[in-house]
Structures are given as C-alpha cells and as structure tokens.
Motif scaffolding. Structure first.
Motif, PDB file in Angstrom:
ATOM      1  N   PHE A   8      27.854  47.118  41.301  1.00 13.71           N
ATOM      2  CA  PHE A   8      29.108  47.367  42.000  1.00 13.71           C
ATOM      3  C   PHE A   8      28.986  48.103  43.321  1.00 13.71           C
ATOM      4  CE2 PHE A   8      30.610  46.571  37.679  1.00 13.71           C
ATOM      5  CZ  PHE A   8      31.456  45.530  37.975  1.00 13.71           C
ATOM      6  N   ASP A   9      27.885  48.782  43.566  1.00 11.42           N
ATOM      7  CA  ASP A   9      27.774  49.529  44.817  1.00 11.42           C
ATOM      8  C   ASP A   9      27.771  48.637  46.049  1.00 11.42           C
ATOM      9  OD1 ASP A   9      27.876  51.919  43.527  1.00 11.42           O
ATOM     10  OD2 ASP A   9      25.721  52.285  43.567  1.00 11.42           O
ATOM     11  N   ALA A  10      27.306  47.396  45.915  1.00 10.09           N
ATOM     12  CA  ALA A  10      27.214  46.496  47.060  1.00 10.09           C
ATOM     13  C   ALA A  10      28.363  45.485  47.126  1.00 10.09           C
ATOM     14  CB  ALA A  10      25.877  45.750  47.009  1.00 10.09           C
ATOM     15  N   VAL A  11      29.351  45.612  46.247  1.00  9.51           N
ATOM     16  CA  VAL A  11      30.450  44.645  46.189  1.00  9.51           C
ATOM     17  C   VAL A  11      31.653  45.189  46.943  1.00  9.51           C
ATOM     18  CG1 VAL A  11      31.987  43.392  44.625  1.00  9.51           C
ATOM     19  CG2 VAL A  11      29.625  43.811  43.969  1.00  9.51           C
ATOM     20  N   ASP A  12      32.290  44.329  47.749  1.00  8.01           N
ATOM     21  CA  ASP A  12      33.440  44.785  48.529  1.00  8.01           C
ATOM     22  C   ASP A  12      34.665  44.979  47.634  1.00  8.01           C
ATOM     23  OD1 ASP A  12      35.366  42.203  49.017  1.00  8.01           O
ATOM     24  OD2 ASP A  12      33.259  41.619  48.866  1.00  8.01           O
ATOM     25  N   THR A  13      35.591  45.790  48.114  1.00  5.98           N
ATOM     26  CA  THR A  13      36.772  46.168  47.341  1.00  5.98           C
ATOM     27  C   THR A  13      37.623  44.964  46.948  1.00  5.98           C
ATOM     28  OG1 THR A  13      36.822  48.313  48.434  1.00  5.98           O
ATOM     29  CG2 THR A  13      38.851  47.620  47.371  1.00  5.98           C
ATOM     30  N   ASP A  14      37.770  43.989  47.835  1.00  5.76           N
ATOM     31  CA  ASP A  14      38.587  42.822  47.507  1.00  5.76           C
ATOM     32  C   ASP A  14      38.012  42.034  46.337  1.00  5.76           C
ATOM     33  OD1 ASP A  14      40.416  43.417  49.474  1.00  5.76           O
ATOM     34  OD2 ASP A  14      39.535  42.066  50.945  1.00  5.76           O
ATOM     35  N   SER A  15      36.705  41.893  46.298  1.00  6.22           N
ATOM     36  CA  SER A  15      36.083  41.170  45.185  1.00  6.22           C
ATOM     37  C   SER A  15      36.269  41.935  43.874  1.00  6.22           C
ATOM     38  CB  SER A  15      34.589  40.958  45.436  1.00  6.22           C
ATOM     39  OG  SER A  15      34.405  40.098  46.534  1.00  6.22           O
ATOM     40  N   ILE A  16      36.165  43.245  43.942  1.00  8.56           N
ATOM     41  CA  ILE A  16      36.346  44.048  42.736  1.00  8.56           C
ATOM     42  C   ILE A  16      37.805  44.000  42.285  1.00  8.56           C
ATOM     43  CG2 ILE A  16      36.232  46.380  41.791  1.00  8.56           C
ATOM     44  CD1 ILE A  16      33.701  46.761  43.448  1.00  8.56           C
ATOM     45  N   ALA A  17      38.735  43.980  43.241  1.00  6.25           N
ATOM     46  CA  ALA A  17      40.147  43.844  42.881  1.00  6.25           C
ATOM     47  C   ALA A  17      40.395  42.517  42.164  1.00  6.25           C
ATOM     48  CB  ALA A  17      41.019  43.951  44.125  1.00  6.25           C
ATOM     49  N   LEU A  18      39.735  41.456  42.627  1.00  9.85           N
ATOM     50  CA  LEU A  18      39.856  40.160  41.951  1.00  9.85           C
ATOM     51  C   LEU A  18      39.283  40.222  40.543  1.00  9.85           C
ATOM     52  CD1 LEU A  18      38.936  37.638  44.788  1.00  9.85           C
ATOM     53  CD2 LEU A  18      41.181  38.008  43.752  1.00  9.85           C
ATOM     54  N   LEU A  19      38.164  40.938  40.374  1.00  9.92           N
ATOM     55  CA  LEU A  19      37.596  41.116  39.028  1.00  9.92           C
ATOM     56  C   LEU A  19      38.582  41.847  38.125  1.00  9.92           C
ATOM     57  CD1 LEU A  19      33.923  42.076  39.869  1.00  9.92           C
ATOM     58  CD2 LEU A  19      34.652  40.043  38.641  1.00  9.92           C
ATOM     59  N   CYS A  20      39.282  42.841  38.681  1.00  8.71           N
ATOM     60  CA  CYS A  20      40.292  43.560  37.897  1.00  8.71           C
ATOM     61  C   CYS A  20      41.382  42.609  37.425  1.00  8.71           C
ATOM     62  CB  CYS A  20      40.932  44.678  38.722  1.00  8.71           C
ATOM     63  SG  CYS A  20      39.896  46.104  39.000  1.00  8.71           S
ATOM     64  N   LEU A  21      41.859  41.779  38.340  1.00 11.72           N
ATOM     65  CA  LEU A  21      42.913  40.833  37.975  1.00 11.72           C
ATOM     66  C   LEU A  21      42.429  39.837  36.916  1.00 11.72           C
ATOM     67  CD1 LEU A  21      44.399  40.053  41.503  1.00 11.72           C
ATOM     68  CD2 LEU A  21      45.438  41.431  39.702  1.00 11.72           C
ATOM     69  N   ARG A  22      41.238  39.313  37.115  1.00 10.92           N
ATOM     70  CA  ARG A  22      40.733  38.271  36.220  1.00 10.92           C
ATOM     71  C   ARG A  22      40.307  38.808  34.852  1.00 10.92           C
ATOM     72  NH1 ARG A  22      40.555  34.167  35.136  1.00 10.92           N
ATOM     73  NH2 ARG A  22      38.502  33.306  35.357  1.00 10.92           N
ATOM     74  N   TYR A  23      39.611  39.949  34.836  1.00  9.20           N
ATOM     75  CA  TYR A  23      38.984  40.385  33.585  1.00  9.20           C
ATOM     76  C   TYR A  23      39.590  41.631  32.967  1.00  9.20           C
ATOM     77  CZ  TYR A  23      35.752  36.856  35.099  1.00  9.20           C
ATOM     78  OH  TYR A  23      35.219  35.671  35.522  1.00  9.20           O
ATOM     79  N   VAL A  24      40.302  42.449  33.730  1.00 10.71           N
ATOM     80  CA  VAL A  24      40.977  43.606  33.148  1.00 10.71           C
ATOM     81  C   VAL A  24      42.405  43.207  32.793  1.00 10.71           C
ATOM     82  CG1 VAL A  24      41.719  45.991  33.497  1.00 10.71           C
ATOM     83  CG2 VAL A  24      39.509  45.238  34.388  1.00 10.71           C
ATOM     84  N   GLU A  25      43.088  42.546  33.720  1.00  8.17           N
ATOM     85  CA  GLU A  25      44.449  42.096  33.434  1.00  8.17           C
ATOM     86  C   GLU A  25      44.473  40.733  32.751  1.00  8.17           C
ATOM     87  OE1 GLU A  25      47.394  42.568  36.397  1.00  8.17           O
ATOM     88  OE2 GLU A  25      46.510  44.411  37.162  1.00  8.17           O
ATOM     89  N   LEU A  26      43.316  40.094  32.641  1.00  3.28           N
ATOM     90  CA  LEU A  26      43.154  38.821  31.950  1.00  3.28           C
ATOM     91  C   LEU A  26      44.029  37.705  32.528  1.00  3.28           C
ATOM     92  CD1 LEU A  26      43.002  40.146  28.267  1.00  3.28           C
ATOM     93  CD2 LEU A  26      41.091  39.600  29.784  1.00  3.28           C
ATOM     94  N   LEU A  27      44.093  37.632  33.849  1.00  2.10           N
ATOM     95  CA  LEU A  27      44.847  36.576  34.506  1.00  2.10           C
ATOM     96  C   LEU A  27      43.983  35.330  34.666  1.00  2.10           C
ATOM     97  CD1 LEU A  27      46.663  38.473  37.403  1.00  2.10           C
ATOM     98  CD2 LEU A  27      47.500  37.994  35.115  1.00  2.10           C
ATOM     99  N   SER A  28      44.614  34.183  34.570  1.00  2.00           N
ATOM    100  CA  SER A  28      43.901  32.933  34.827  1.00  2.00           C
ATOM    101  C   SER A  28      43.678  32.813  36.334  1.00  2.00           C
ATOM    102  CB  SER A  28      44.724  31.748  34.338  1.00  2.00           C
ATOM    103  OG  SER A  28      45.891  31.618  35.127  1.00  2.00           O
ATOM    104  N   ILE A  29      42.862  31.855  36.732  1.00  2.00           N
ATOM    105  CA  ILE A  29      42.648  31.635  38.166  1.00  2.00           C
ATOM    106  C   ILE A  29      43.970  31.237  38.823  1.00  2.00           C
ATOM    107  CG2 ILE A  29      41.540  30.120  39.862  1.00  2.00           C
ATOM    108  CD1 ILE A  29      38.994  30.351  38.273  1.00  2.00           C
ATOM    109  N   ALA A  30      44.752  30.403  38.141  1.00  2.00           N
ATOM    110  CA  ALA A  30      46.050  29.988  38.699  1.00  2.00           C
ATOM    111  C   ALA A  30      46.973  31.192  38.906  1.00  2.00           C
ATOM    112  CB  ALA A  30      46.710  28.961  37.788  1.00  2.00           C
ATOM    113  N   GLU A  31      47.022  32.087  37.929  1.00  2.00           N
ATOM    114  CA  GLU A  31      47.856  33.292  38.060  1.00  2.00           C
ATOM    115  C   GLU A  31      47.326  34.206  39.156  1.00  2.00           C
ATOM    116  OE1 GLU A  31      49.495  34.218  33.620  1.00  2.00           O
ATOM    117  OE2 GLU A  31      47.327  34.279  33.914  1.00  2.00           O
ATOM    118  N   THR A  32      46.006  34.321  39.258  1.00  2.00           N
ATOM    119  CA  THR A  32      45.397  35.153  40.298  1.00  2.00           C
ATOM    120  C   THR A  32      45.692  34.567  41.673  1.00  2.00           C
ATOM    121  OG1 THR A  32      43.637  35.732  38.748  1.00  2.00           O
ATOM    122  CG2 THR A  32      43.246  36.263  41.037  1.00  2.00           C
ATOM    123  N   THR A  33      45.679  33.247  41.790  1.00  2.00           N
ATOM    124  CA  THR A  33      46.007  32.571  43.045  1.00  2.00           C
ATOM    125  C   THR A  33      47.443  32.894  43.457  1.00  2.00           C
ATOM    126  OG1 THR A  33      44.457  30.794  42.626  1.00  2.00           O
ATOM    127  CG2 THR A  33      46.216  30.312  44.152  1.00  2.00           C
TER     128      THR A  33
END
Length: 109
Positions: free
Chosen positions: A56-81
């Motif tokens: 995680f140290d080399a990952v930008d904030t936007d990518s980590i925010a997407l990980l939060c949406l996909r895997y913490v909030e369990l959103l589908s790709i369609a919902e994340t879009t």
C-alpha cells in the motif's frame, strides 16, 4: 483535498485486510494445533500480513479508495462505476494492479 467518510482510504483498506488476514491466520493456526493438519496456506497468509505496508505504500489514494468501495463496501464494478463515474476498465485496472502485487508477494512464500 478529497475526504472519504470512512477515513483515509490507505488506513481503511490496510486495517481491514490486516484484520481479515489475522483472523484467518489465527483460525488456521488453531485448526493445525487441534487436528495436526498441514500448514496449507498459513505461510502465505503470514507473509502477506507482514508485507501489507509494501503493497500500500506505493499505491495512490484514488486506487485505494476504489479498493475500499469494491472490497470493504462490497460494491460490484457496475455500482462502483455509478458511484465514481469511472469506466469499468479503469476500475478493473486500478484495483488489479494492487491485487497483482499482493499475489506476487504471496507466491514467493
């Protein structure tokens, strides 16, 4: 500065994964001790747990925010879009890079 309601994305995903991996490793250790089973994926879990900061140290904030949406909030790709306005290929690419790095780390175990 963009703020996320669940906290800094780096911290949310890191601690979510740390907790999940820790619980999984503890469960596996307990099973091994009680049954005398083979270690299975325990060494890989422990290696990933010890190397989360490297991921995680080399990952930008936007990518980590997407990980939060996909895997913490369990959103589908369609919902994340819908929520982010990003096309599906960008969501897949940004999250895929992080997941690939994790797979590389555990494959070396």
């Amino acid at each position: 500065m963009v703020r996320y309601y669940w906290g800094r994305p780096q911290d949310v995903v890191r601690w979510y994964l740390r907790g999940t991996l820790y619980l999984s490793a503890q469960s596996r250790k307990s099973y091994i001790e009680k049954i005398g089973a083979e270690p299975g994926n325990l060494p890989r879990l422990l290696k990933l747990l010890n190397n989360l900061d490297d991921i995680f140290d080399a990952v930008d904030t936007d990518s980590i925010a997407l990980l939060c949406l996909r895997y913490v909030e369990l959103l589908s790709i369609a919902e994340t879009t819908k929520r982010t306005g990003l096309p599906a290929y960008q969501i897949t690419a940004k999250t895929g890079k992080v997941m690939k790095k994790a797979k590389e780390i555990i494959s070396k175990a």
